[in-house]
Scaffold this motif. Sequence first.
Motif, PDB file in Angstrom:
ATOM      1  N   SER A 206       0.790  -1.172  -0.005  1.00 48.89           N
ATOM      2  CA  SER A 206      -0.120   0.043   0.097  1.00 48.89           C
ATOM      3  C   SER A 206       0.945   1.210   0.091  1.00 48.89           C
ATOM      4  CB  SER A 206      -1.125   0.209   1.283  1.00 48.89           C
ATOM      5  OG  SER A 206      -1.685   1.094   1.244  1.00 48.89           O
ATOM      6  N   PRO A 207       0.571   2.208  -0.856  1.00 57.17           N
ATOM      7  CA  PRO A 207       1.445   3.438  -1.094  1.00 57.17           C
ATOM      8  C   PRO A 207       1.125   4.601   0.193  1.00 57.17           C
ATOM      9  CG  PRO A 207      -0.362   3.590  -2.477  1.00 57.17           C
ATOM     10  CD  PRO A 207      -0.745   2.122  -1.905  1.00 57.17           C
ATOM     11  N   ASP A 208       0.190   4.578   0.862  1.00 52.79           N
ATOM     12  CA  ASP A 208      -0.335   5.667   1.895  1.00 52.79           C
ATOM     13  C   ASP A 208       0.744   5.917   2.857  1.00 52.79           C
ATOM     14  OD1 ASP A 208      -0.925   3.215   3.078  1.00 52.79           O
ATOM     15  OD2 ASP A 208      -3.035   3.530   3.518  1.00 52.79           O
ATOM     16  N   CYS A 209       1.251   4.731   3.836  1.00 49.50           N
ATOM     17  CA  CYS A 209       2.253   4.863   4.659  1.00 49.50           C
ATOM     18  C   CYS A 209       3.663   5.275   3.988  1.00 49.50           C
ATOM     19  CB  CYS A 209       2.279   3.664   5.578  1.00 49.50           C
ATOM     20  SG  CYS A 209       0.970   3.302   6.456  1.00 49.50           S
ATOM     21  N   LEU A 210       3.837   4.450   2.726  1.00 49.29           N
ATOM     22  CA  LEU A 210       4.848   4.956   1.970  1.00 49.29           C
ATOM     23  C   LEU A 210       5.027   6.553   1.858  1.00 49.29           C
ATOM     24  CD1 LEU A 210       5.799   2.587  -0.843  1.00 49.29           C
ATOM     25  CD2 LEU A 210       6.999   2.868   1.331  1.00 49.29           C
ATOM     26  N   ALA A 211       3.736   7.162   1.347  1.00 50.41           N
ATOM     27  CA  ALA A 211       3.735   8.534   1.207  1.00 50.41           C
ATOM     28  C   ALA A 211       3.984   9.703   2.467  1.00 50.41           C
ATOM     29  CB  ALA A 211       2.454   8.969   0.660  1.00 50.41           C
ATOM     30  N   ASN A 228      12.273  17.017  13.719  1.00 49.02           N
ATOM     31  CA  ASN A 228      12.545  15.501  13.550  1.00 49.02           C
ATOM     32  C   ASN A 228      12.051  15.101  12.543  1.00 49.02           C
ATOM     33  OD1 ASN A 228      12.332  15.968  16.896  1.00 49.02           O
ATOM     34  ND2 ASN A 228      13.805  14.729  16.482  1.00 49.02           N
ATOM     35  N   THR A 229      12.714  13.663  12.052  1.00 47.55           N
ATOM     36  CA  THR A 229      12.244  12.994  10.758  1.00 47.55           C
ATOM     37  C   THR A 229      10.927  12.170  11.302  1.00 47.55           C
ATOM     38  OG1 THR A 229      14.352  12.823   9.995  1.00 47.55           O
ATOM     39  CG2 THR A 229      12.739  11.567   9.163  1.00 47.55           C
ATOM     40  N   VAL A 230      10.042  12.536  10.268  1.00 52.61           N
ATOM     41  CA  VAL A 230       8.722  11.543  10.746  1.00 52.61           C
ATOM     42  C   VAL A 230       8.613  10.459   9.698  1.00 52.61           C
ATOM     43  CG1 VAL A 230       6.207  11.921  10.540  1.00 52.61           C
ATOM     44  CG2 VAL A 230       7.627  13.765  11.527  1.00 52.61           C
ATOM     45  N   SER A 231       8.250   9.276  10.257  1.00 54.26           N
ATOM     46  CA  SER A 231       7.873   8.297   9.526  1.00 54.26           C
ATOM     47  C   SER A 231       6.504   7.550   9.783  1.00 54.26           C
ATOM     48  CB  SER A 231       9.045   7.150   9.553  1.00 54.26           C
ATOM     49  OG  SER A 231       9.055   6.709  10.924  1.00 54.26           O
ATOM     50  N   CYS A 232       6.132   6.538   9.116  1.00 54.49           N
ATOM     51  CA  CYS A 232       4.839   5.965   9.285  1.00 54.49           C
ATOM     52  C   CYS A 232       4.801   4.469   8.974  1.00 54.49           C
ATOM     53  CB  CYS A 232       3.809   6.805   8.646  1.00 54.49           C
ATOM     54  SG  CYS A 232       2.004   6.235   8.548  1.00 54.49           S
ATOM     55  N   VAL A 233       4.062   3.856   9.812  1.00 57.13           N
ATOM     56  CA  VAL A 233       3.849   2.270   9.670  1.00 57.13           C
ATOM     57  C   VAL A 233       2.338   1.923   9.813  1.00 57.13           C
ATOM     58  CG1 VAL A 233       6.087   1.874  10.190  1.00 57.13           C
ATOM     59  CG2 VAL A 233       4.486   1.725  12.085  1.00 57.13           C
ATOM     60  N   ARG A 234       2.057   0.963   9.329  1.00 57.21           N
ATOM     61  CA  ARG A 234       0.788   0.203   9.389  1.00 57.21           C
ATOM     62  C   ARG A 234       0.897  -1.120  10.356  1.00 57.21           C
ATOM     63  NH1 ARG A 234      -1.387   0.963   4.916  1.00 57.21           N
ATOM     64  NH2 ARG A 234      -3.568   1.924   5.315  1.00 57.21           N
ATOM     65  N   ILE A 235      -0.055  -1.246  11.437  1.00 57.75           N
ATOM     66  CA  ILE A 235       0.087  -2.422  12.264  1.00 57.75           C
ATOM     67  C   ILE A 235      -1.341  -3.160  11.926  1.00 57.75           C
ATOM     68  CG2 ILE A 235       0.154  -3.357  14.237  1.00 57.75           C
ATOM     69  CD1 ILE A 235       2.627  -1.777  13.437  1.00 57.75           C
ATOM     70  N   LEU A 258      -4.330  -0.304  11.926  1.00 55.77           N
ATOM     71  CA  LEU A 258      -3.679   0.888  12.716  1.00 55.77           C
ATOM     72  C   LEU A 258      -2.619   1.724  11.840  1.00 55.77           C
ATOM     73  CD1 LEU A 258      -3.137   2.533  15.323  1.00 55.77           C
ATOM     74  CD2 LEU A 258      -1.580   0.610  15.994  1.00 55.77           C
ATOM     75  N   VAL A 259      -2.699   2.809  11.480  1.00 56.99           N
ATOM     76  CA  VAL A 259      -1.694   3.550  10.709  1.00 56.99           C
ATOM     77  C   VAL A 259      -1.038   4.640  12.041  1.00 56.99           C
ATOM     78  CG1 VAL A 259      -1.220   5.468   9.156  1.00 56.99           C
ATOM     79  CG2 VAL A 259      -2.911   3.695   8.620  1.00 56.99           C
ATOM     80  N   ILE A 260       0.026   4.372  12.084  1.00 54.58           N
ATOM     81  CA  ILE A 260       0.701   5.312  13.401  1.00 54.58           C
ATOM     82  C   ILE A 260       1.912   6.034  12.589  1.00 54.58           C
ATOM     83  CG2 ILE A 260       1.903   3.024  14.012  1.00 54.58           C
ATOM     84  CD1 ILE A 260       2.445   4.413  16.718  1.00 54.58           C
ATOM     85  N   ALA A 261       1.892   7.365  13.127  1.00 51.13           N
ATOM     86  CA  ALA A 261       3.187   8.134  12.658  1.00 51.13           C
ATOM     87  C   ALA A 261       3.902   8.668  13.809  1.00 51.13           C
ATOM     88  CB  ALA A 261       2.662   9.315  11.552  1.00 51.13           C
ATOM     89  N   GLY A 262       5.247   9.187  13.718  1.00 53.53           N
ATOM     90  CA  GLY A 262       5.657   9.886  14.698  1.00 53.53           C
ATOM     91  C   GLY A 262       7.256   9.900  14.656  1.00 53.53           C
ATOM     92  N   ALA A 292       8.955   0.291  15.402  1.00 54.21           N
ATOM     93  CA  ALA A 292       9.063   0.302  14.012  1.00 54.21           C
ATOM     94  C   ALA A 292       9.348   1.446  13.249  1.00 54.21           C
ATOM     95  CB  ALA A 292       7.858  -0.448  13.219  1.00 54.21           C
ATOM     96  N   ILE A 293       8.571   2.561  13.951  1.00 55.24           N
ATOM     97  CA  ILE A 293       8.884   3.990  13.495  1.00 55.24           C
ATOM     98  C   ILE A 293      10.348   4.383  13.926  1.00 55.24           C
ATOM     99  CG2 ILE A 293       8.471   6.375  13.930  1.00 55.24           C
ATOM    100  CD1 ILE A 293       5.440   5.610  14.066  1.00 55.24           C
ATOM    101  N   ARG A 294      10.942   4.008  15.097  1.00 53.77           N
ATOM    102  CA  ARG A 294      12.061   4.487  15.383  1.00 53.77           C
ATOM    103  C   ARG A 294      13.068   3.726  14.627  1.00 53.77           C
ATOM    104  NH1 ARG A 294      12.137   3.066  21.134  1.00 53.77           N
ATOM    105  NH2 ARG A 294      10.962   5.247  21.324  1.00 53.77           N
ATOM    106  N   ASP A 295      13.080   2.410  14.127  1.00 48.10           N
ATOM    107  CA  ASP A 295      13.763   1.594  13.483  1.00 48.10           C
ATOM    108  C   ASP A 295      13.968   2.394  11.994  1.00 48.10           C
ATOM    109  OD1 ASP A 295      15.235  -0.409  12.987  1.00 48.10           O
ATOM    110  OD2 ASP A 295      13.855  -1.890  12.398  1.00 48.10           O
ATOM    111  N   ILE A 296      12.828   3.079  11.475  1.00 49.99           N
ATOM    112  CA  ILE A 296      12.891   3.721  10.104  1.00 49.99           C
ATOM    113  C   ILE A 296      13.662   5.247  10.301  1.00 49.99           C
ATOM    114  CG2 ILE A 296      11.512   4.961   8.132  1.00 49.99           C
ATOM    115  CD1 ILE A 296       9.269   2.669   9.067  1.00 49.99           C
ATOM    116  N   CYS A 297      13.235   5.792  11.288  1.00 51.12           N
ATOM    117  CA  CYS A 297      14.015   7.178  11.644  1.00 51.12           C
ATOM    118  C   CYS A 297      15.525   7.066  11.662  1.00 51.12           C
ATOM    119  CB  CYS A 297      13.522   7.803  12.878  1.00 51.12           C
ATOM    120  SG  CYS A 297      11.561   8.165  12.682  1.00 51.12           S
ATOM    121  N   ARG A 298      16.028   5.927  12.381  1.00 50.68           N
ATOM    122  CA  ARG A 298      17.459   5.609  12.677  1.00 50.68           C
ATOM    123  C   ARG A 298      18.059   5.339  11.308  1.00 50.68           C
ATOM    124  NH1 ARG A 298      17.938   8.198  17.368  1.00 50.68           N
ATOM    125  NH2 ARG A 298      17.124   6.960  19.066  1.00 50.68           N
ATOM    126  N   GLY A 299      17.039   4.820  10.405  1.00 46.16           N
ATOM    127  CA  GLY A 299      17.922   4.107   9.330  1.00 46.16           C
ATOM    128  C   GLY A 299      17.966   5.561   8.248  1.00 46.16           C
TER     129      GLY A 299
END
Length: 885
Positions: A206-211, A228-235, A258-262, A292-299
């Motif tokens: 799905s492209p929504d969390c990617l966007a 800070n950098t913001v990222s988003c995942v779906r659970i 669940l869509v969560i961003a932070g 999972a969001i922290r994982d993306i932001c660190r990446g």
Amino acid sequence: MMLLNPSLHGRTPASYPFLHLPTQASTSLSVSSTSSRFFLPQRARPFSPSSKLRTPPWERKCPRYRVSASSVECTEYGNSSGLKKYSVKVPFGNRDILVETGHIGRQASASVTVTDGETIVYCTVCLADVPSDPSDFFPLFVNYQERLSAAGRTSGGYFKREGRTKDHEVLVCRLMDRPLRPTMPKGFYHETQILSWVFSYDGLHSPDCLAVTAAGIAVSLSEVPNTNTVSCVRIGLINDQFVVNPTTTEMEESELDLVIAGTDSAILMIEGYCNFLPEERLLEAVEIGQLAIRDICRGVENLVKTCGKPKMTDAIRLPPVELYKHVEDISGEGLVKALEIKDKISRRKALTVLEEKVLTVLSEKRYISKDESSIPNEGLADLTEDEDEDDEVVDDGEVDEGDIHIKPVPHKPPPLFYSEVDVKLVFKEVSSKFLRRRIVQGGKRSDGRSSVDLRPIISQCGILPRAHGSALFTRGETQSLAVVTLGDNQMAQRIDNLEYSEDPKRFYLQYTFPPSSVGEVGRMSLSRREIGHGTLAERALEPTLPPEDEFPYTIRVESTITESNGSSSMASVCGGCLALLDAGVPLKSRVAGIAMGLVLDTEEVGGNGEPLILSDISGSEDASGDMDLKLAGNETGITAFQMDIKVSGITLSIMEKALSQARDGRKLILNEMAKSSPSPSMKISKYAPVIHVMKIKPEKLNMIIGPGGKKIKSIIEEAGVESIDAEGGIVKITAKDMLSIEKSKELISNLTMVPSIGDIFRNCEVKSIVPFGVFVELAPGREALCHISELSSDWIGKPEDAVKVGDRIDVMLKEINEKGQLRVSRRALLPESEPEKLTDKQSPTQIRAPMKENIPPARKPFVRSSTVPATPKTPAPLKESNKVK
């Protein structure tokens, strides 16, 4: 190809206080798996969890976790073109996504492409060169578009170009806007535009969390001075296991969306829906999503450090600090009295008068200049410097594309006064501070309630006599008029997007927020807020609906907000539930919605430092608070939720307390809804259409439809029904009354009946004559061919010699071909004739042999008689062997 910044840039495990890392020399820790469901080692929680969460989420199923930042790859194109592509792979659940920048959209402030599988999202960020006028609302504009070419399709309409933004795209725009806006600093007034397109879609990712993630990375790479950098995942919750970023196929089996961003340190937004999920399970999903969001932001840390542009921190313009003291001194006593007014309109007018008083006093003291904007003192020297060397004067005339036409702008002397806009901004902040202080210190809100009290609730059902269902729900100064309309499949909502489905939506809710609901004058146009609030209420009610085979109606709910002072979307949930019951929809459970608020830093306004959670917040408490949490569900679980957090530092323990307090509030609201007067009718309105569902064999469908839909149109016209939908063995008949339903049922039953060889049909009318025979009507709408050779026991030259149109004859079924077409015989029921002598004018081939005796089958044959009396032209009596016993 070269590697850039492979290390953590001096960051050691001690830089991550939320982890207990192994004591070893390595500066990175990586845990990976090939599955989307796996376990993590025991470690410290990033939040302060409640004791009720006995089993940590990571001891259940949760995503892989990495600490080290990903390395950046640089690819150069050509020798002297200067085109470089920087890319990095970051974890995204059970897989990696590819983030690229530098090779596309280089004239934008920042641009990135994010690839997940074969789904590619492109995002850009651009800023205005000149700041706009100061306001209390950051000038951020977000647009998201799904190109149908990404899925290899084009629009089904006349215009093939993508048109106005679809509702689904608006919802993604809101997902992008809401977590990014809190990260923007106050005082930055350069208009910022974020544009995002889906250029490729594989149908799985799905492209929504990617966007949302792409937008967060692009903002971090741009000059926008965000924090800070913001990222988003779906659970998802599949087979009682949490899955990070499941595919669209997996989401079909999920009980949670669940869509969560932070950021790497805070949750900024959650939104989603579920099937009566307990609060404890929702908290677990939120914590897994934060990991999972922290994982993306660190990446993406190294990518931002390598390719990020300098931030425009010098463009931040804040009101002078001393202005706050002036405003408080002038308006302090008046604010205390104004905030005690319970009525919203009266309180708003009192605050407006008080604001004018502040402006007047400051003007009399010559503190205000209405023509100039305030400028920070530290920026005055820079603005008065001569910058003529950067200006280029171009004579008027033809200018090539890409040239810049700049005229010298005379530098104005710095202002000596405060601006009127700054005074208004400061007055609003001071008013918010006084309201928070009143709630925390006095324990009373503007309307006199405590932190857990709800506003008075009044419910009325059936107030619109011609509507199929209606309800008026009033909670304090918020009021929703909900109307339900029932219909057939033609009323269903068709959707045309990347995730195209041939199944239309049989339930949808439309939310309207006119300016009159808040006593204002404004344009009547559909806003993004209305689409978002309507979708939230729709998702809250959808789990309560019965399946289509039990209730075959298409359901439309309209919620018109006639009065608003906070929580209008949750009022739409309550009013919509009552209106559905009034329309006779057999709901699985009643649901209610409530909005929760928060004052986090109570010590700042004279409290003890403990966060204060508010139930059923009003509009002013929403604007002045630190959290807006909307929850809908019943006494046992949640069906939809939406949370926007305006500050960092909200822990899971605070969220757990808010969820528990919201559950208590929902119970009270449901009790008040049960006292509705008048109560819901609980039956289908007499003005609603009648729908009957028939099941037939799928191979009989063509008999009902006929060539070009001719047969089904004739049934609709003859029976007087509104519509007939036939698909997959299910026939759905819609009419205004039962008489039309029964007539259409009879016609369809006759068409789909399964006769047997040897069945006899009496008094069948001859409908038409053709050269090779006649067509007779065995039953209404069901015809069969009687060949010319089967019309008479004697030889005839043409069918008209035996019968004419309108005659009624008896026939026997002789054959059913592979297409279901029937052939009958009249001769089989006629007495045998004597053999004729050969004459001079006849050849032997013109003499037909008498028909052999028709031996009836062992079973008793089916005999069908028409209800129309037979004509005087009655066939001769049968022989004994052909009579029906």
